[in-house]
Design a protein around this motif. Structure first.
Motif, PDB file in Angstrom:
ATOM      1  N   PHE A   1     -56.768 -23.133 -51.704  1.00  0.00           N
ATOM      2  CA  PHE A   1     -57.165 -24.241 -52.566  1.00  0.00           C
ATOM      3  C   PHE A   1     -58.542 -24.747 -52.155  1.00  0.00           C
ATOM      4  O   PHE A   1     -58.843 -24.866 -50.966  1.00  0.00           O
ATOM      5  CB  PHE A   1     -56.144 -25.387 -52.460  1.00  0.00           C
ATOM      6  N   ARG A   2     -59.370 -25.076 -53.130  1.00  0.00           N
ATOM      7  CA  ARG A   2     -60.739 -25.523 -52.883  1.00  0.00           C
ATOM      8  C   ARG A   2     -60.792 -26.805 -52.049  1.00  0.00           C
ATOM      9  O   ARG A   2     -61.645 -26.961 -51.194  1.00  0.00           O
ATOM     10  CB  ARG A   2     -61.468 -25.714 -54.214  1.00  0.00           C
ATOM     11  N   ASP A   3     -59.869 -27.742 -52.293  1.00  0.00           N
ATOM     12  CA  ASP A   3     -59.932 -29.026 -51.591  1.00  0.00           C
ATOM     13  C   ASP A   3     -58.537 -29.642 -51.483  1.00  0.00           C
ATOM     14  O   ASP A   3     -57.569 -29.136 -52.045  1.00  0.00           O
ATOM     15  CB  ASP A   3     -60.904 -29.988 -52.293  1.00  0.00           C
ATOM     16  N   ALA A   4     -58.468 -30.747 -50.753  1.00  0.00           N
ATOM     17  CA  ALA A   4     -57.192 -31.421 -50.524  1.00  0.00           C
ATOM     18  C   ALA A   4     -56.616 -31.972 -51.831  1.00  0.00           C
ATOM     19  O   ALA A   4     -55.391 -32.023 -51.990  1.00  0.00           O
ATOM     20  CB  ALA A   4     -57.364 -32.535 -49.498  1.00  0.00           C
ATOM     21  N   ASP A   5     -57.471 -32.359 -52.769  1.00  0.00           N
ATOM     22  CA  ASP A   5     -56.974 -32.865 -54.049  1.00  0.00           C
ATOM     23  C   ASP A   5     -56.207 -31.790 -54.813  1.00  0.00           C
ATOM     24  O   ASP A   5     -55.181 -32.071 -55.438  1.00  0.00           O
ATOM     25  CB  ASP A   5     -58.124 -33.386 -54.910  1.00  0.00           C
ATOM     26  N   ALA A   6     -56.684 -30.552 -54.764  1.00  0.00           N
ATOM     27  CA  ALA A   6     -55.982 -29.451 -55.434  1.00  0.00           C
ATOM     28  C   ALA A   6     -54.616 -29.225 -54.793  1.00  0.00           C
ATOM     29  O   ALA A   6     -53.620 -29.017 -55.488  1.00  0.00           O
ATOM     30  CB  ALA A   6     -56.825 -28.183 -55.376  1.00  0.00           C
ATOM     31  N   LEU A   7     -54.565 -29.280 -53.470  1.00  0.00           N
ATOM     32  CA  LEU A   7     -53.283 -29.154 -52.762  1.00  0.00           C
ATOM     33  C   LEU A   7     -52.317 -30.262 -53.157  1.00  0.00           C
ATOM     34  O   LEU A   7     -51.136 -30.015 -53.400  1.00  0.00           O
ATOM     35  CB  LEU A   7     -53.520 -29.232 -51.251  1.00  0.00           C
TER      36      LEU A   7
ATOM     37  N   PRO B   1     -66.384 -21.427 -47.243  1.00  0.00           N
ATOM     38  CA  PRO B   1     -65.707 -22.585 -46.652  1.00  0.00           C
ATOM     39  C   PRO B   1     -66.520 -23.864 -46.850  1.00  0.00           C
ATOM     40  O   PRO B   1     -67.718 -23.782 -47.102  1.00  0.00           O
ATOM     41  CB  PRO B   1     -65.636 -22.229 -45.169  1.00  0.00           C
ATOM     42  N   PRO B   2     -65.866 -24.987 -46.704  1.00  0.00           N
ATOM     43  CA  PRO B   2     -64.461 -25.155 -46.349  1.00  0.00           C
ATOM     44  C   PRO B   2     -63.558 -25.081 -47.573  1.00  0.00           C
ATOM     45  O   PRO B   2     -63.963 -25.364 -48.688  1.00  0.00           O
ATOM     46  CB  PRO B   2     -64.417 -26.562 -45.740  1.00  0.00           C
ATOM     47  N   TYR B   3     -62.339 -24.682 -47.331  1.00  0.00           N
ATOM     48  CA  TYR B   3     -61.264 -24.721 -48.319  1.00  0.00           C
ATOM     49  C   TYR B   3     -59.957 -24.799 -47.542  1.00  0.00           C
ATOM     50  O   TYR B   3     -59.969 -24.828 -46.312  1.00  0.00           O
ATOM     51  CB  TYR B   3     -61.311 -23.541 -49.299  1.00  0.00           C
TER      52      TYR B   3
ATOM     53  N   ILE C   1     -50.414 -26.240 -43.388  1.00  0.00           N
ATOM     54  CA  ILE C   1     -51.625 -26.494 -44.156  1.00  0.00           C
ATOM     55  C   ILE C   1     -52.797 -26.418 -43.180  1.00  0.00           C
ATOM     56  O   ILE C   1     -52.793 -27.083 -42.139  1.00  0.00           O
ATOM     57  CB  ILE C   1     -51.604 -27.891 -44.823  1.00  0.00           C
ATOM     58  N   ALA C   2     -53.784 -25.609 -43.538  1.00  0.00           N
ATOM     59  CA  ALA C   2     -54.925 -25.413 -42.646  1.00  0.00           C
ATOM     60  C   ALA C   2     -56.229 -25.550 -43.425  1.00  0.00           C
ATOM     61  O   ALA C   2     -56.322 -25.122 -44.574  1.00  0.00           O
ATOM     62  CB  ALA C   2     -54.865 -24.025 -42.011  1.00  0.00           C
ATOM     63  N   LYS C   3     -57.217 -26.110 -42.785  1.00  0.00           N
ATOM     64  CA  LYS C   3     -58.557 -26.158 -43.358  1.00  0.00           C
ATOM     65  C   LYS C   3     -59.315 -24.939 -42.846  1.00  0.00           C
ATOM     66  O   LYS C   3     -59.442 -24.737 -41.638  1.00  0.00           O
ATOM     67  CB  LYS C   3     -59.278 -27.445 -42.953  1.00  0.00           C
ATOM     68  N   VAL C   4     -59.796 -24.125 -43.759  1.00  0.00           N
ATOM     69  CA  VAL C   4     -60.523 -22.905 -43.399  1.00  0.00           C
ATOM     70  C   VAL C   4     -61.986 -23.262 -43.185  1.00  0.00           C
ATOM     71  O   VAL C   4     -62.632 -23.802 -44.084  1.00  0.00           O
ATOM     72  CB  VAL C   4     -60.374 -21.827 -44.496  1.00  0.00           C
ATOM     73  N   GLU C   5     -62.472 -22.958 -41.996  1.00  0.00           N
ATOM     74  CA  GLU C   5     -63.866 -23.264 -41.660  1.00  0.00           C
ATOM     75  C   GLU C   5     -64.742 -22.026 -41.597  1.00  0.00           C
ATOM     76  O   GLU C   5     -65.966 -22.127 -41.680  1.00  0.00           O
ATOM     77  CB  GLU C   5     -63.906 -24.029 -40.344  1.00  0.00           C
TER      78      GLU C   5
END
Length: 117
Positions: free
Chosen positions: A71-77, A17-19, A105-109
């Motif tokens: 997805f690795r980051d918000a840009d990929a999403l 994380p994060p992803y 959409i969730a950020k994995v911590e």
């Protein structure tokens, strides 16, 4: 999306994380003409998005389907969300294939996994 009945069933690995996770939950209509082909194309297409990590899918006998894309980051999403071919498939899904759906959409911590030896 595609039929992987011959492939072993395993979850996507736990990443550092994060992803981000995009959780798409849907109930489909009776008419699924063209759905399988489009779903297979979307599965191939998303693999080309820089930062795409993988996806898990499940389907219930009652018709609920869940796809989780990682997805690795918000840009990929954002790249996936704005892809022209994906946008066209979304519109067709709303018009023909889905009774209802939700997208979370969730950020994995935190993330960890287990595999039996």
């Amino acid at each position: 999306m595609s039929n992987h009945s011959e492939a072993p069933v395993t979850p996507v690995e736990a990443f550092e994380p994060p992803y981000y996770a995009a959780v798409f939950t849907a109930v489909r209509t009776q008419d699924q003409s063209g759905y399988s082909e489009t779903a297979a194309r979307m599965e191939d297409l998303v693999k080309n998005v820089p930062g795409f990590l993988g996806m898990d899918q499940a389907h219930t006998p009652g018709g609920l389907s869940i796809t989780v894309g990682y997805f690795r980051d918000a840009d990929a999403l954002t790249e996936w969300r704005t892809n022209a071919e994906h946008r066209a498939a979304q519109k067709r899904g709303q018009a023909e294939w889905y009774e209802s759906y939700t997208l979370h959409i969730a950020k994995v911590e935190r993330s960890h996994g287990f595999t039996r030896a």
